[in-house]
Design an enzyme around this catalytic site. Structure first.
Site, PDB file in Angstrom:
ATOM      1  N   ASP A 136     -23.929 -92.921  51.464  1.00  0.00           N
ATOM      2  CA  ASP A 136     -24.122 -91.492  51.626  1.00  0.00           C
ATOM      3  C   ASP A 136     -25.591 -91.095  51.481  1.00  0.00           C
ATOM      4  OD1 ASP A 136     -22.480 -88.696  51.506  1.00  0.00           O
ATOM      5  OD2 ASP A 136     -24.244 -88.601  50.214  1.00  0.00           O
ATOM      6  N   PHE A 145     -21.322 -86.436  52.506  1.00  0.00           N
ATOM      7  CA  PHE A 145     -20.947 -86.967  53.812  1.00  0.00           C
ATOM      8  C   PHE A 145     -19.894 -88.059  53.685  1.00  0.00           C
ATOM      9  CE2 PHE A 145     -25.313 -85.327  54.955  1.00  0.00           C
ATOM     10  CZ  PHE A 145     -24.795 -84.173  55.531  1.00  0.00           C
ATOM     11  N   ASP A 146     -19.829 -88.748  52.561  1.00  0.00           N
ATOM     12  CA  ASP A 146     -18.693 -89.625  52.304  1.00  0.00           C
ATOM     13  C   ASP A 146     -17.403 -88.808  52.237  1.00  0.00           C
ATOM     14  OD1 ASP A 146     -19.220 -92.402  52.189  1.00  0.00           O
ATOM     15  OD2 ASP A 146     -20.278 -92.174  50.291  1.00  0.00           O
ATOM     16  N   VAL A 147     -17.441 -87.719  51.484  1.00  0.00           N
ATOM     17  CA  VAL A 147     -16.245 -86.874  51.357  1.00  0.00           C
ATOM     18  C   VAL A 147     -15.876 -86.271  52.705  1.00  0.00           C
ATOM     19  CG1 VAL A 147     -15.299 -84.790  50.289  1.00  0.00           C
ATOM     20  CG2 VAL A 147     -16.657 -86.388  48.922  1.00  0.00           C
ATOM     21  N   GLY A 161     -14.334 -88.819  54.846  1.00  0.00           N
ATOM     22  CA  GLY A 161     -12.961 -89.040  54.398  1.00  0.00           C
ATOM     23  C   GLY A 161     -12.014 -87.992  54.938  1.00  0.00           C
TER      24      GLY A 161
END
Length: 402
Positions: free
Chosen positions: A144, A172-174, A177
């Protein structure tokens, strides 16, 4: 289904089997969303475990709170892909799953025969979700923090004259997801209508481009390269934290009606007669002239006092809370942000799923699993499914009768 792996309730994804070959954040966040909605998620870990098990402090009874935040409602099995027997178990899980989620580097599962092209030969109805950093054609690993820098996000974050800053959360990971979850749900709907499986691909950089919304559009559609403005908004004013007599207050005037509320609330009705301030475009252009007037008006009360007064009038505003204060506020507002999840004698407090459904509510059956805690149960359960899978039409989906 083996009762040891049964989910409670009537979640909308009950009976859907998810083989979770992902780790760290984007993939596990997506699979936890699916698990909360009732899917049976089998988390596959290497003997060393998910990287986030070691990301501490902070911790709870020796377990990383990072890991605990994104692995609720899952069953856990340890498999070593370099071991022939373990790899056979992984392949059987992929064959029987409705959904496979993986976030290895592009092509990383090919040598184990767990890539999409191989899995789809024995499981043609599978929804196979691949999460990468930069897309299937780019092998570099994605974190991220790298994406925040490469996407341009960090160039927008921080003081105008200061250094770029990352966000305090791996946004941006979230976001990836969530995009992954949306793609999987759409693919499941398509399979229900057509019987066809498909591959779903997401990547952090594309999610970042989408997540930059108006800032990306400023360049793509407007030819403007956005820049850091501290806490200010490029198109609205005031829309930022402002100093008060004690502490800062976030004021969010999204339209002229809300600015009128602010002017009346702070006793400065004359601003509404001033052509520099009374409508959005000139107010934005003359923000430097309005700013000292607003700061002076706010100096007569504390942030908390203004918050109570202005919120009562309908103006969007807020003090800047700590995470503790944010949780306590959500509790005070009746949102019940904390839910305790228990497996055996182990109870873990977790953040409540934000989705509320009247007919098929989210369920909280299992605490984030210890490494390999369900290995025996998962193997026995797979054996049951293997015996029954030959009787099930492929178009139904592998988990249709589970």
């Amino acid at each position: 289904m083996d009762t040891a792996l049964r989910r409670s309730g009537n979640g909308p994804l009950n009976g859907i089997i998810v083989a979770d070959f992902s780790r760290v954040l984007a993939g596990p966040y997506a699979t936890m969303m699916l698990a909360d909605l009732g899917a049976t998620v089998i988390k596959v870990e290497s003997p060393g475990g998910d990287d986030t098990r070691l990301w501490r402090p902070p911790q709870r009874d020796g377990e990383a709170t990072y890991y605990l935040s994104i692995n609720r409602n899952k069953f856990d099995i340890v498999l070593d892909f370099t071991d022939e027997d373990d790899l056979a178990v992984a392949a059987e899980l992929a064959r029987l799953a409705d959904v496979v989620v993986e976030n290895f580097k592009p092509g990383g599962l090919r040598r184990f025969g767990l890539d999409y092209d191989t899995v789809v030969k024995t499981n043609p109805a599978v929804i196979y979700s691949s999460v990468t950093g930069f897309g299937a054609g780019n092998p570099q690993p994605g974190y991220d923090l790298l994406i925040q820098g490469l996407s341009g996000f960090m160039s927008l974050t921080g003081d105008a004259e200061g250094s770029p800053y990352r966000a305090g959360v791996a946004i941006f990971d979230v976001m990836t997801g969530l995009h992954t979850t949306i793609g999987i749900l759409a693919a499941l709907q398509h399979r229900m209508a057509s019987g066809e499986g498909q591959q779903v691909e997401t990547n952090l950089l594309s999610s970042a481009m989408s997540g930059l919304v108006n800032q990306a559009s400023a360049f793509i559609a407007g030819g403007v390269v956005p820049h850091r403005m501290g806490n200010e908004h490029p198109s609205l004013y005031p829309y930022q934290p402002m100093p008060t007599g004690d502490g800062e207050l976030i004021i969010a005037c999204g339209n002229d009606r809300q600015f009128a509320m602010l002017a009346a609330g702070v006793g400065r009705a004359e601003w509404l007669e001033d052509e520099r301030f009374n409508t959005a475009v000139p107010r934005n252009a003359h923000r430097r002239e309005l700013e000292p007037l607003l700061i002076e008006a706010l100096s007569h009360k504390s942030a908390q006092e203004w918050y109570e007064l202005l919120t009562a009038s309908g103006l969007p505003c807020a003090p800047i809370n700590t995470v503790q204060e944010g949780v306590e506020l959500a509790q005070k507002m009746g949102l019940e942000p904390v839910v305790e999840v228990t497996t055996g004698d182990r109870t873990i407090p977790t953040v409540r799923n934000p989705i509320r459904m009247s007919a098929t509510p989210v369920t909280y059956d299992y605490a984030p699993p210890a490494l390999g805690q369900d290995s025996d149960a998962v193997r026995a359960w797979l054996a049951q499914l293997t015996e029954r899978s030959a009787e099930r039409p492929a178009s139904q989906g592998p988990g249709a009768e589970a």
